[in-house]
Design a protein around this motif. Sequence first.
Motif, PDB file in Angstrom:
ATOM      1  N   MET A 191      69.491  41.602  67.097  1.00 60.29           N
ATOM      2  CA  MET A 191      70.024  41.109  68.369  1.00 60.29           C
ATOM      3  C   MET A 191      71.473  41.572  68.523  1.00 60.29           C
ATOM      4  O   MET A 191      72.201  41.685  67.555  1.00 60.29           O
ATOM      5  CB  MET A 191      69.914  39.586  68.429  1.00 60.29           C
ATOM      6  N   ASP A 192      71.873  41.806  69.781  1.00 58.67           N
ATOM      7  CA  ASP A 192      73.212  42.316  70.089  1.00 58.67           C
ATOM      8  C   ASP A 192      74.255  41.240  69.801  1.00 58.67           C
ATOM      9  O   ASP A 192      74.308  40.196  70.468  1.00 58.67           O
ATOM     10  CB  ASP A 192      73.265  42.731  71.560  1.00 58.67           C
ATOM     11  N   LEU A 193      75.103  41.480  68.794  1.00 61.42           N
ATOM     12  CA  LEU A 193      76.088  40.483  68.380  1.00 61.42           C
ATOM     13  C   LEU A 193      77.080  40.187  69.503  1.00 61.42           C
ATOM     14  O   LEU A 193      77.452  39.026  69.731  1.00 61.42           O
ATOM     15  CB  LEU A 193      76.821  40.979  67.129  1.00 61.42           C
ATOM     16  N   LEU A 194      77.538  41.235  70.205  1.00 66.29           N
ATOM     17  CA  LEU A 194      78.496  41.009  71.290  1.00 66.29           C
ATOM     18  C   LEU A 194      77.881  40.201  72.420  1.00 66.29           C
ATOM     19  O   LEU A 194      78.555  39.366  73.042  1.00 66.29           O
ATOM     20  CB  LEU A 194      79.010  42.353  71.812  1.00 66.29           C
ATOM     21  N   LYS A 195      76.599  40.434  72.689  1.00 66.43           N
ATOM     22  CA  LYS A 195      75.909  39.659  73.720  1.00 66.43           C
ATOM     23  C   LYS A 195      75.831  38.188  73.320  1.00 66.43           C
ATOM     24  O   LYS A 195      76.015  37.283  74.150  1.00 66.43           O
ATOM     25  CB  LYS A 195      74.502  40.230  73.921  1.00 66.43           C
ATOM     26  N   CYS A 196      75.602  37.933  72.034  1.00 62.50           N
ATOM     27  CA  CYS A 196      75.565  36.559  71.532  1.00 62.50           C
ATOM     28  C   CYS A 196      76.934  35.893  71.663  1.00 62.50           C
ATOM     29  O   CYS A 196      77.038  34.720  72.048  1.00 62.50           O
ATOM     30  CB  CYS A 196      75.106  36.549  70.076  1.00 62.50           C
ATOM     31  N   MET A 197      78.001  36.656  71.347  1.00 63.05           N
ATOM     32  CA  MET A 197      79.353  36.111  71.483  1.00 63.05           C
ATOM     33  C   MET A 197      79.662  35.807  72.942  1.00 63.05           C
ATOM     34  O   MET A 197      80.266  34.773  73.263  1.00 63.05           O
ATOM     35  CB  MET A 197      80.372  37.110  70.930  1.00 63.05           C
ATOM     36  N   GLU A 198      79.245  36.686  73.842  1.00 64.23           N
ATOM     37  CA  GLU A 198      79.472  36.460  75.266  1.00 64.23           C
ATOM     38  C   GLU A 198      78.744  35.206  75.743  1.00 64.23           C
ATOM     39  O   GLU A 198      79.302  34.398  76.504  1.00 64.23           O
ATOM     40  CB  GLU A 198      79.006  37.682  76.062  1.00 64.23           C
ATOM     41  N   ALA A 199      77.506  35.014  75.275  1.00 62.70           N
ATOM     42  CA  ALA A 199      76.729  33.825  75.649  1.00 62.70           C
ATOM     43  C   ALA A 199      77.401  32.562  75.131  1.00 62.70           C
ATOM     44  O   ALA A 199      77.467  31.535  75.834  1.00 62.70           O
ATOM     45  CB  ALA A 199      75.305  33.939  75.104  1.00 62.70           C
ATOM     46  N   PHE A 200      77.925  32.632  73.915  1.00 64.15           N
ATOM     47  CA  PHE A 200      78.597  31.473  73.326  1.00 64.15           C
ATOM     48  C   PHE A 200      79.845  31.106  74.123  1.00 64.15           C
ATOM     49  O   PHE A 200      80.073  29.941  74.464  1.00 64.15           O
ATOM     50  CB  PHE A 200      78.964  31.781  71.873  1.00 64.15           C
ATOM     51  N   VAL A 201      80.685  32.100  74.442  1.00 63.29           N
ATOM     52  CA  VAL A 201      81.922  31.845  75.184  1.00 63.29           C
ATOM     53  C   VAL A 201      81.609  31.270  76.561  1.00 63.29           C
ATOM     54  O   VAL A 201      82.239  30.302  77.016  1.00 63.29           O
ATOM     55  CB  VAL A 201      82.758  33.137  75.303  1.00 63.29           C
ATOM     56  N   ASN A 218      72.137  36.627  83.752  1.00 64.46           N
ATOM     57  CA  ASN A 218      70.873  37.058  84.360  1.00 64.46           C
ATOM     58  C   ASN A 218      69.714  37.003  83.353  1.00 64.46           C
ATOM     59  O   ASN A 218      68.970  37.957  83.162  1.00 64.46           O
ATOM     60  CB  ASN A 218      71.005  38.478  84.931  1.00 64.46           C
ATOM     61  N   THR A 219      69.629  35.860  82.691  1.00 64.99           N
ATOM     62  CA  THR A 219      68.558  35.652  81.711  1.00 64.99           C
ATOM     63  C   THR A 219      68.093  34.195  81.805  1.00 64.99           C
ATOM     64  O   THR A 219      68.477  33.466  82.732  1.00 64.99           O
ATOM     65  CB  THR A 219      69.046  36.005  80.296  1.00 64.99           C
ATOM     66  N   SER A 220      67.299  33.747  80.858  1.00 63.13           N
ATOM     67  CA  SER A 220      66.784  32.371  80.880  1.00 63.13           C
ATOM     68  C   SER A 220      67.612  31.474  79.970  1.00 63.13           C
ATOM     69  O   SER A 220      68.243  31.954  79.025  1.00 63.13           O
ATOM     70  CB  SER A 220      65.326  32.364  80.411  1.00 63.13           C
ATOM     71  N   PRO A 221      67.592  30.138  80.217  1.00 63.49           N
ATOM     72  CA  PRO A 221      68.270  29.210  79.320  1.00 63.49           C
ATOM     73  C   PRO A 221      67.742  29.292  77.889  1.00 63.49           C
ATOM     74  O   PRO A 221      68.504  29.127  76.929  1.00 63.49           O
ATOM     75  CB  PRO A 221      67.984  27.834  79.939  1.00 63.49           C
ATOM     76  N   GLN A 222      66.445  29.565  77.752  1.00 64.16           N
ATOM     77  CA  GLN A 222      65.853  29.688  76.419  1.00 64.16           C
ATOM     78  C   GLN A 222      66.450  30.876  75.660  1.00 64.16           C
ATOM     79  O   GLN A 222      66.686  30.812  74.451  1.00 64.16           O
ATOM     80  CB  GLN A 222      64.330  29.843  76.525  1.00 64.16           C
TER      81      GLN A 222
END
Length: 296
Positions: free
Chosen positions: A1-11, A27-31
């Motif tokens: 999984m894209d680490l930067l994408k995960c960090m962006e979701a967390f922030v 532009n994705t789902s809450p899940q």
Amino acid sequence: MDLLKCMEAFVLTVETGSFVATSVSLNTSPQMVTKYIAFLEKYLGLKLLNRTTRSQNLTEFGKQYYQRSKLILGEIAESKVLAQQFIDEPKGRLRISAPVSYGHYNLIPVISRFMKCYPKLNIDIQLSDRYVDIVKDDFDILFRIGQLNDSGLIGRKLKPFQLIFAASPSYLAQNGIPAVPEDLKHHQCLIYQYVNRNKNDYVWPFTVNGKSCNLPISGLLQTNDTSALAIAAIEGLGITMLPESMLIEPIKQNKLLPILQNFLPPAREVHMLYTADRQPLPKMKMFTEFVTNAMS
């Protein structure tokens, strides 16, 4: 999984306070947002959020990681802006090497026009007749006269470099006009000294009956400066062999007269060389295309 994408979701989750709001921004789902943060916690080995059915709070580590993540994502965004600026407009420094006479009379006028078009570009041009290694000597672009060895560099062929013979009207009136190359043995030839002095300094190339040949020459004046040779010729000290581009103006002003025009040496190849790059910076692309259009 894209680490930067995960960090962006967390922030975004911290700032919006909602997985749903974060999912809309990404532009994705809450899940999927939940999976991003779960992956990040597993990757770090520490919890970031204390979640209940009604609320979510940052852990002690989560607070610090949030601040650090904002800094990292901000730096990445700034880097992207910087990259876009390089794509949009050429800037920075170009370090260029060229032979002395070619640089003075052929290249500098073209570079001057180029810099007026792209004023944010810094040009560092070093003129020298010594051999230059593009990597070891830290150059972006080289200009070479003569046949190329297989250097592994990309080469663009430019307008050939033509040498011509000339002397002042006063010298020719006093010493006569040579009709054929062999007549030069009775004349003072102004000799160019190469970096590595050798017997080739005392040989000039000619074309006789359609064939290239070299004939010995002699003279009392020799120097490693082509401008000095041109001045000496204008002052009537002898016959010179110099680039056509260098002698055009003195000839137009009748300070020099071209001679032996039916015996000129073959024009020498000129190449602009640079290293291969699949995605060249705009400064390289713009410069090489500009020079190719102006000097081909």
